[in-house]
Design an enzyme around this catalytic site. Structure first.
Site, PDB file in Angstrom:
ATOM      1  CB  SER A   7      -0.830   0.010   1.279  1.00  0.00           C
ATOM      2  OG  SER A   7      -1.568   1.161   1.037  1.00  0.00           O
TER       3      SER A   7
ATOM      4  CG  ASN B 234      -2.851  13.976 -11.325  1.00  0.00           C
ATOM      5  OD1 ASN B 234      -3.505  13.277 -10.532  1.00  0.00           O
ATOM      6  ND2 ASN B 234      -2.494  15.247 -11.198  1.00  0.00           N
TER       7      ASN B 234
ATOM      8  CE  LYS C 226      -5.856   9.976 -10.214  1.00  0.00           C
ATOM      9  NZ  LYS C 226      -5.592  10.873  -9.556  1.00  0.00           N
TER      10      LYS C 226
ATOM     11  CG  ASP D 175      -8.853  11.684  -8.010  1.00  0.00           C
ATOM     12  OD1 ASP D 175      -9.398  11.107  -7.248  1.00  0.00           O
ATOM     13  OD2 ASP D 175      -7.645  12.312  -7.791  1.00  0.00           O
TER      14      ASP D 175
ATOM     15  CB  CYS E 164     -15.349  15.581  -4.885  1.00  0.00           C
ATOM     16  SG  CYS E 164     -13.815  15.114  -4.469  1.00  0.00           S
TER      17      CYS E 164
HETATM   18  P1  NAD Z   1      -8.377  23.556  -8.578  1.00  0.00           P
HETATM   19  O1  NAD Z   1      -6.945  24.271  -8.535  1.00  0.00           O
HETATM   20  O2  NAD Z   1      -8.930  23.292  -9.642  1.00  0.00           O
HETATM   21  O3  NAD Z   1      -9.613  24.229  -7.523  1.00  0.00           O
HETATM   22  C1  NAD Z   1      -9.199  24.972  -6.360  1.00  0.00           C
HETATM   23  C2  NAD Z   1      -9.804  26.290  -6.474  1.00  0.00           C
HETATM   24  O4  NAD Z   1      -9.696  27.008  -5.096  1.00  0.00           O
HETATM   25  C3  NAD Z   1      -9.203  27.222  -7.388  1.00  0.00           C
HETATM   26  O5  NAD Z   1      -9.899  27.644  -8.335  1.00  0.00           O
HETATM   27  C4  NAD Z   1      -8.732  28.381  -6.787  1.00  0.00           C
HETATM   28  O6  NAD Z   1      -8.668  29.690  -7.267  1.00  0.00           O
HETATM   29  C5  NAD Z   1      -9.692  28.423  -5.418  1.00  0.00           C
HETATM   30  N1  NAD Z   1      -8.730  29.257  -4.056  1.00  0.00           N
HETATM   31  C6  NAD Z   1      -7.546  29.077  -3.636  1.00  0.00           C
HETATM   32  N2  NAD Z   1      -7.356  29.580  -2.556  1.00  0.00           N
HETATM   33  C7  NAD Z   1      -8.683  30.188  -2.382  1.00  0.00           C
HETATM   34  C8  NAD Z   1      -9.184  31.063  -1.278  1.00  0.00           C
HETATM   35  N3  NAD Z   1      -8.452  31.405  -0.247  1.00  0.00           N
HETATM   36  N4  NAD Z   1     -10.493  31.279  -1.231  1.00  0.00           N
HETATM   37  C9  NAD Z   1     -11.486  30.627  -2.280  1.00  0.00           C
HETATM   38  N5  NAD Z   1     -11.280  30.075  -3.221  1.00  0.00           N
HETATM   39  C10 NAD Z   1      -9.559  29.750  -3.132  1.00  0.00           C
HETATM   40  O7  NAD Z   1      -7.898  22.224  -7.815  1.00  0.00           O
HETATM   41  P2  NAD Z   1      -8.938  20.990  -7.574  1.00  0.00           P
HETATM   42  O8  NAD Z   1      -8.658  19.895  -8.526  1.00  0.00           O
HETATM   43  O9  NAD Z   1     -10.236  21.255  -7.446  1.00  0.00           O
HETATM   44  O10 NAD Z   1      -8.237  20.419  -6.156  1.00  0.00           O
HETATM   45  C11 NAD Z   1      -8.540  20.911  -4.918  1.00  0.00           C
HETATM   46  C12 NAD Z   1      -7.865  20.217  -3.808  1.00  0.00           C
HETATM   47  O11 NAD Z   1      -8.840  18.823  -3.661  1.00  0.00           O
HETATM   48  C13 NAD Z   1      -6.337  19.643  -3.916  1.00  0.00           C
HETATM   49  O12 NAD Z   1      -5.767  19.795  -2.875  1.00  0.00           O
HETATM   50  C14 NAD Z   1      -6.403  18.185  -4.454  1.00  0.00           C
HETATM   51  O13 NAD Z   1      -5.433  17.564  -4.204  1.00  0.00           O
HETATM   52  C15 NAD Z   1      -7.932  17.799  -3.634  1.00  0.00           C
HETATM   53  N6  NAD Z   1      -8.478  16.673  -4.004  1.00  0.00           N
HETATM   54  C16 NAD Z   1      -9.312  15.914  -3.219  1.00  0.00           C
HETATM   55  C17 NAD Z   1      -9.673  14.713  -3.679  1.00  0.00           C
HETATM   56  C18 NAD Z   1     -10.620  13.842  -2.415  1.00  0.00           C
HETATM   57  O14 NAD Z   1     -10.939  12.702  -2.767  1.00  0.00           O
HETATM   58  N7  NAD Z   1     -10.854  14.138  -1.387  1.00  0.00           N
HETATM   59  C19 NAD Z   1      -9.975  14.440  -4.798  1.00  0.00           C
HETATM   60  C20 NAD Z   1      -9.108  15.169  -5.823  1.00  0.00           C
HETATM   61  C21 NAD Z   1      -8.498  16.215  -5.180  1.00  0.00           C
END
Ligand code: NAD
Ligand code: 9W4
Length: 480
Positions: free
Chosen positions: A75, A231, A236, A240, A245
């Site tokens: 893992s 990724n 993908k 993801d 979500c």
């Molecule tokens: P993304 O960059 O598309 O989206 C993040 C957004 O947050 C951006 O649009 C950005 O402008 C905004 N942002 C940044 N700072 C901010 C603030 N202070 N206030 C308001 N908005 C703000 O990224 P994403 O693909 O949506 O991923 C976001 C996070 O989720 C990452 O950390 C990623 O690793 C994580 N993630 C989690 C899962 C899960 O299963 N839990 C799955 C995929 C990704």
């Protein structure tokens, strides 16, 4: 040499039932078996996997086997193993070294076991998630070279010699465990890492963190073998982030709280991919939804989707639920939580654990913490109002539920299978994304399961829009 190490091999029958139930939910992998299996494109390939040992991963492992590979697995997280799934795979004779609740010492032991075949040699290919297997080979080779260069000092051996020659100071428990296993590998064969690195034809990497490490190695000219960045395939990342979500946020909240969402005020911090999925899911559960953004493009997208856009500050007396999705830090501060409405639920599905100021909340003057059940805590403030924090501010869909549905993982893992075939064919150089044609193939392999029928371009149509009849259908810069 032991054949496997899992929590309890007697869990194999339960694991098999879980695997069989999940297989129809992973049509991309099952189609991959049907379409490519008979040709055995991975025949002769030794594949080591370092990736969450879950039910879905079990189906990936068995797909790689149908494609002809010789597989060993560990893992990539000390908590994420499904012990029943691990037992079911071990019971088929495929070596698995994983159980839920490993120590960091056990974790690196498992990684090394999975990397070592019965003849003492390493794999041909790696499936990595987070880059730990790749790190083991790269750091190990550095240590091997340092030991050889520093041969004169015979007094020092093993880990001590590595620490001295690599100039390593105080190591964390995690680093200590890594270097201990590197020392053990070099004890078994002083050339273990140079032989392993020479044999490896490539790695396919699942996550952002791992991919980032690969590009850094490439930029420094230190990358030892070719790599496929899985990724950033569309099939993908969109799955993801958005579709995964969209399903698993609500799952986490409901398992934790059983709350009625309809009619509640929900605030989503960030409207990137994850935020889009979360906001949509909350709206579909009949919440009133407001989002925050720093990026005007994403903010305007939210408006066009019919969401209100505002700030956390302005929503403190409005929202019943806050979800952070930004990948950023300090999104919900302890001050914010102190001002929230009574009974507000606060959770995070973005960055691993820094979006909500949990440590400051716990140390807030006069705050009282009551654990309702694992992963659900109530914090009561001096003025009498309470908030509920889920999964201690870590990812709510993993802490309070079981992550993404199988269909989402099928999309990711079908990319992994095609990437492994590509690497085994040879010809990949440096770090590449999966060619768009293969990204399209991943999607194609999922269509029948959803009853979709593709339209075929005529030659005249294909020429008119300037693409081949069989794809790829979009230029690389196209945003889906
Ligand atoms: P993304 O960059 O598309 O989206 C993040 C957004 O947050 C951006 O649009 C950005 O402008 C905004 N942002 C940044 N700072 C901010 C603030 N202070 N206030 C308001 N908005 C703000 O990224 P994403 O693909 O949506 O991923 C976001 C996070 O989720 C990452 O950390 C990623 O690793 C994580 N993630 C989690 C899962 C899960 O299963 N839990 C799955 C995929 C990704
Ligand atoms: N899981 C996980 C589970 C429990 C857990 C310290 C104690 C990620 C992706 C997939 O990370 C995963 N408990 C933790 S951390 C932790 C992590 N702690 C922290 O205090 C509790 C994980 C991919 N995936 C799916 O999403 C569905 N199937 C999959 O294979 C799995 C697990």
């Amino acid at each position: 040499m032991i054949k496997y190490k899992v929590k309890d091999i007697k869990l194999a029958e339960l694991g098999r039932r879980l695997i069989e139930t999940e297989e129809p939910e992973m049509p991309g992998l099952m189609e991959t078996r049907r379409k490519y299996g008979p040709r055995k494109p991975l025949k002769g390939a030794r594949i080591m996997g370092s990736l969450h040992m879950t039910v879905e991963t079990a189906i990936l492992i068995e797909t790689l086997k149908v494609l002809g590979a010789d597989v060993r697995w560990a893992s990539c997280n000390i908590f994420s193993t499904n012990d029943a799934a691990a037992a079911a795979i071990a019971a088929t004779g495929t070596p698995v070294f994983a159980w839920k609740g490993e120590t960091v010492e056990e974790y690196w032991w498992c990684t090394r076991e999975a990397l070592t075949w019965p003849d003492g040699q390493g794999p041909d290919l790696i499936v990595d998630d987070g880059g730990d297997a790749t790190l083991f080979i790269h750091k190990g080779l550095e240590c091997e070279k340092a030991l050889k260069a520093g041969k004169a000092n015979k007094a020092l051996k093993g880990l001590k010699a590595i620490k001295a020659l690599m100039g390593l100071g105080d190591l964390s428990a995690e680093e200590n465990a890594l270097y201990t296993e590197i020392a053990n590998a070099l004890k078994s064969d002083p050339d273990w890492f140079s032989k392993a690195a020479a044999r490896i034809k490539g790695v396919s990497e699942e996550t952002t963190t791992g991919v980032h490490r690969l590009y850094q190695l490439e930029a420094k000219g230190e990358l030892l073998f070719p790599a496929v960045n899985v990724n950033d395939s569309v099939t993908k990342s969109k799955f993801d982030n958005i579709y995964g979500c969209r399903e698993s946020l609500i799952d986490g909240i409901k398992r934790a709280t059983d709350v009625m969402l309809a009619g509640k005020n929900a605030f989503v911090c960030g409207y990137g991919d994850v935020g889009k999925g979360c906001a949509e899911a909350l709206r579909e559960n009949h919440c009133r939804v407001r989002v925050s953004e720093v990026d005007p493009i994403c903010a305007l997208q939210a408006c066009m989707a019919g969401f209100d856009v505002g700030t956390v500050q302005d929503a403190l007396k409005w929202a019943n639920l806050f979800v952070t999705t930004t990948g950023n830090v300090d999104i919900i501060t302890a001050e914010d939580m102190a001002k929230m409405r009574d009974q507000t639920i606060v959770c995070n599905i973005g960055h691993f654990d820094d979006e909500i100021q949990v440590a400051r909340l716990m140390a807030w003057p006069g705050v009282r913490r009551t654990t309702i059940k694992p992963q659900v805590d109530r914090f009561t403030f001096k003025d009498g109002h309470s908030i509920y924090l889920l999964a201690e501010g870590r990812l709510v869909n993993l802490g309070c539920a079981t992550g993404h549905p199988g269909f989402v993982m099928s999309s990711s893992f079908t990319n992994q299978c095609l990437a492994q075939m590509l690497l085994w064919e040879g010809g990949v150089k440096g770090v590449i994304r999966l060619p768009k044609k293969l990204d399209e193939e991943v999607a194609r392999l999922h269509l029948a399961a959803r009853g979709a029928k593709l339209t075929r371009l005529t030659k005249r149509q294909a020429d008119y829009i300037g693409v081949p009849v069989a794809g790829p259908f979009k230029p690389d810069y196209y945003r889906y």
